[in-house]
Scaffold this motif. Sequence first.
Motif, PDB file in Angstrom:
ATOM      1  N   GLN A 148       0.852  -1.169   0.000  1.00 58.51           N
ATOM      2  CA  GLN A 148       0.000   0.000   0.000  1.00 58.51           C
ATOM      3  C   GLN A 148       0.892   1.224   0.000  1.00 58.51           C
ATOM      4  N   PRO A 155      -6.272   2.832  -3.467  1.00 57.19           N
ATOM      5  CA  PRO A 155      -6.953   1.711  -2.819  1.00 57.19           C
ATOM      6  C   PRO A 155      -6.058   0.474  -2.861  1.00 57.19           C
ATOM      7  N   TYR A 156      -6.191  -0.360  -1.878  1.00 59.24           N
ATOM      8  CA  TYR A 156      -5.348  -1.550  -1.854  1.00 59.24           C
ATOM      9  C   TYR A 156      -6.145  -2.786  -1.471  1.00 59.24           C
ATOM     10  N   ASN A 318     -10.795   0.116   0.207  1.00 61.86           N
ATOM     11  CA  ASN A 318      -9.748  -0.879   0.368  1.00 61.86           C
ATOM     12  C   ASN A 318     -10.379  -2.230   0.645  1.00 61.86           C
TER      13      ASN A 318
END
Lengths: 343, 343
Positions: A148, A155-156, A318
Amino acid sequence: MGITIKDVAKHAGVSIATVSRIVNGQTGYGEKTKQLVLKSIEDLGYSPNAIARGLVGRETRTIGVLLPKLSGLFASKLLQGMETAARQENYSLFVCHTDSKEERVIQDIQVLKEKQVDGMIYASDQLSEAQGQLLEDMASPVVFVSTQSLTHPFPYVKVDDYNAAYDGTSYLIKMGHEDIAFIGGDLDDLIAGKTRNDGFRKAMCDHELRVNEKLVYYGDFRFPSGKEGFRQLLASKEVFTAVFATSDEMAVGVLSEAYEQGLSVPDDFCVLGYDNTMAAEMAVPPLTTVSQPIDEMGKRAVSLLLSIRENTKTPVRNIDMEHEVVERKSVVIRENTKGVFSR
Amino acid sequence: MGITIKDVAKHAGVSIATVSRIVNGQTGYGEKTKQLVLKSIEDLGYSPNAIARGLVGRETRTIGVLLPKLSGLFASKLLQGMETAARQENYSLFVCHTDSKEERVIQDIQVLKEKQVDGMIYASDQLSEAQGQLLEDMASPVVFVSTQSLTHPFPYVKVDDYNAAYDGTSYLIKMGHEDIAFIGGDLDDLIAGKTRNDGFRKAMCDHELRVNEKLVYYGDFRFPSGKEGFRQLLASKEVFTAVFATSDEMAVGVLSEAYEQGLSVPDDFCVLGYDNTMAAEMAVPPLTTVSQPIDEMGKRAVSLLLSIRENTKTPVRNIDMEHEVVERKSVVIRENTKGVFSR
DNA sequence: TCCTTTAACGTAAACGTTTACTCATTTGAA
DNA sequence: TTCAAATGAGTAAACGTTTACGTTAAAGGA
């Protein structure tokens, strides 16, 4: 070179617009013409030129992937997951292996941008300011997977390394271990290095166990650093009954080095891995490890990317993946292992 | 969306042709205009659109890669080699994982064709007639790596499996082994299955050794089939002192199963692998194995492809890679191993 | 019957480049 | 000086699609 839509149009005696509409399954033509055109396409062996499509349309149906290295069980599994999800949506993957080199990442991003990818998946290392800026300037969405950005709001999808390491450590403690060695990633790696280390320490602390600094080693997640780490552990002459290595590769490294040193797992000591790549399954003995759903993470990354693409107004979302410790043979309860340097 | 060449031209007060020439490092403009244009490019943050380039020019600087699976040490190493060589020539890779499914291969080839790849690298399984036809109809070149087509004249880069297996077997024999078990790929696989088996048998024969049919098992090169194969070997109750597994994954499978059965390598018996992937290095004990230069093969595949592309008149040139047996710890001389079921 | 709608197409303008032709202006040789 | 050649630039036609906009003719409504 090839047959173009014009050839088909001529052959079928219609306009290219009609052919285009038929090929794309739109409306605005009769059944007879459709058959006629389909026949011509068949006869001529026409297939549309995606490049031309990409030029006029807005999309290339292509997504770029950045990985530090392609070889290795983790990256390749991740890639496989991505490819599977991508193909399902008729996307293709451009894959770049950045070798963790700053300038290569920059260059790759540039190339992917020029190739007009519809999105990018970043699974390389921590990104620099320059890289972050470049990514932010991209017109297409970017998602991070298994990493990240602390400085940029991408976004991860990843597991919570801190908690995963915490749980792994707690598992060891639950099995009765108290003298636990730790082989992790570099602390400069804020994503996978520091967090896992922090999780380990917190778990130790919460159980009122002391972490012996002579028994912690920082490697690079690779096999050789697992070996080296274990050598250091031994050199310290400190007693331990278990080692927690925060990657399967490193864990296998300690297995390998232990074998060379004539030590046996889990008879002499235990080892806990991290990732649950195929290496864990194939190891001798099979590794008990903190599992990440790698394949699924890859898939989720592309679906997240695609959903952002369609729905650009929704806020950054996320995805936190579940971890679990999968028990195999490399960890047993304290009573069943001798411990190293203990008498 | 982005800044186009027109914007740059307008900003610099020149024609787009001039900008194009400057961007592409051609001649036909003065130094002052060049600086002017470069400045505009910088100011506007222009980067060329590769899609548009691909449409007018003849090339996309893109090559398609077909692999049966992406995860796994062999494929990923191969891919890494290809990517490395490709990037050096400013090419990008589309990667497809066919999962060994006929129709997926067909679909992938179709997609790659539509995306106008400049070439394709095929590293999947034996290809069917339909696939072969599709590939032959491609305008761009195709090369095979680590496999080949018996029915279609595509150039390939691979090691000579027959001789490699022959040499592997001979090595075992040279070490004094006579009762050698064999775990290979399916005989229907004419490329890696049959040839390696043939090489094994020829070596045995040349050394006047009998191959015990109860000690040969045909798997699929994967880890589980190595385990299963070894179980079968044990079930036969036949005596053997070494097993030759024609992939490292299978070899590690036998190591794993042996461990479960309480057998020790190399004390009880020896095992020879094939491929020299990282699995061999990481195994416990480290695997002695027949090595293929995987990374190099990947690189060679793309350079071969590219050279064919530039020089389409030259006849098909295959590349035979060297193999060698790399000695580690899983094979010792006959005298130093007990043998299974021998007394 | 006449008008309006709609279905079934065709025309042509994009999309962002490259490149074959032009054309003017310099340059240099005679 | 004069003219040919070289240099520096612009114009416009591709490349293979998609798609907005027309156009025609048939169908339907009154």
